[in-house]
Enzyme design. Structure first.
Site, short mmCIF file in Angstrom:
data_model
loop_
_atom_site.label_atom_id
_atom_site.label_comp_id
_atom_site.label_asym_id
_atom_site.label_seq_id
_atom_site.Cartn_x
_atom_site.Cartn_y
_atom_site.Cartn_z
N LEU A 64 0.87 -1.17 0.00
CA LEU A 64 0.00 0.00 0.00
C LEU A 64 0.91 1.22 0.00
CD1 LEU A 64 -2.81 -0.67 2.66
CD2 LEU A 64 -3.01 -0.78 0.18
N ASP A 65 0.54 2.24 -0.78
CA ASP A 65 1.30 3.48 -0.74
C ASP A 65 1.33 4.01 0.68
OD1 ASP A 65 1.64 3.36 -3.46
OD2 ASP A 65 -0.05 4.69 -3.89
N ARG A 66 2.40 4.68 1.00
CA ARG A 66 2.57 5.21 2.36
C ARG A 66 1.35 6.00 2.86
NH1 ARG A 66 7.83 8.52 4.47
NH2 ARG A 66 7.19 8.71 6.63
#
Length: 254
Positions: A64-66
């Site tokens: 997941l993107d940050r």
């Protein structure tokens, strides 16, 4: 512009699902999945935190993107990671996201738009800069719309939508880039969004995060053949915003 959040200390991770082969957490927005030389100042990472919490090694099977929060799945062995990765490769895992966007979204739209890989100047210094765009498809469904009598820019009102997103492929920043292509930028997206509306949400709603939530992950378990659906809550802050926009403020409604 950097997406580096204000440093915070994360407590114990919330476990959404666990069996003898897999464990899923509710990843907070701003927490990196694993250590990265691009963020050398960071001291907390979901992978290491979960390892310490469980007292055993864990193996990430997706990312997941940050700034995105929600369901993040890990395997508890390399073999289990390999078998789950195969499901991702085969495209048999369903991922559902919710995004709060600027503008009125159409009721339903399937976007089939190839994306050129986004390369980092440092990490991808020696990567092929002329790589052809990759296949990318996302299904979008509009769940709610709202208009506020507040002028921003040249418009007398602001319009927002809550959009259900089902990515069929897994390109970097796919949902963000596809929504931008539809002129529906996600609130809080500093790289692909609308800075005027990002600022409005910071000032009006005290919001300082990307409004993209990985709410569900569904798959057929590689070993038990059970149909598994793992869900992550939107959280009180998002439900409060939903209420202020005139939408349902109960978790069950999403």
């Amino acid at each position: 512009m950097s997406e580096r959040p204000i440093p915070i200390e994360y407590g114990e991770l919330t476990i959404l699902y666990q069996d003898e082969n897999y464990v899923a957490i509710d990843k907070p927005s701003g927490l990196l999945v694993h250590r990265s030389f691009l963020d050398k100042h960071e001291t907390q990472f979901a992978m290491q935190m979960l390892r310490d919490q469980l007292g055993q090694h864990v193996f990430p099977v997706h990312r997941l993107d940050r700034p995105t929060s929600g369901v993040l799945l890990f395997a508890l062995s390399s073999e289990a990671a390999r078998d789950m990765n195969q499901l991702f490769i085969e495209g048999t895992i369903s991922k559902r996201y919710l995004a709060l966007v600027r503008g009125f979204a159409p009721e339903s739209v399937f976007l089939d738009k190839p994306l050129k890989e986004e390369l980092d100047k440092i990490a991808d210094k020696f990567a092929d800069q002329d790589k052809a765009p990759q296949e990318a498809q996302t299904q979008f469904n509009c769940l709610h719309q709202a208009a506020l009598p507040i002028p921003i820019g040249k418009y007398p009102t602001v319009r927002y939508s809550l959009v259900e997103c089902f990515p069929k492929t897994g390109r970097k920043h796919q949902i963000r880039r596809h929504l931008k292509h539809l002129s529906l930028p996600i609130i809080g997206d500093v790289n692909h969004g609308d800075n005027q509306h990002n600022q409005f949400f910071r000032e009006h709603f005290e919001l300082r995060r990307l409004m993209l939530f990985a709410t569900e992950l569904s798959f057929v378990h590689p070993y038990s053949n059970e149909s598994i659906t793992i869900k992550a809550p939107l959280g009180d802050a998002m439900l409060s915003i939903c209420k202020q926009l005139g939408w349902p403020d109960e978790e069950k409604d999403y």
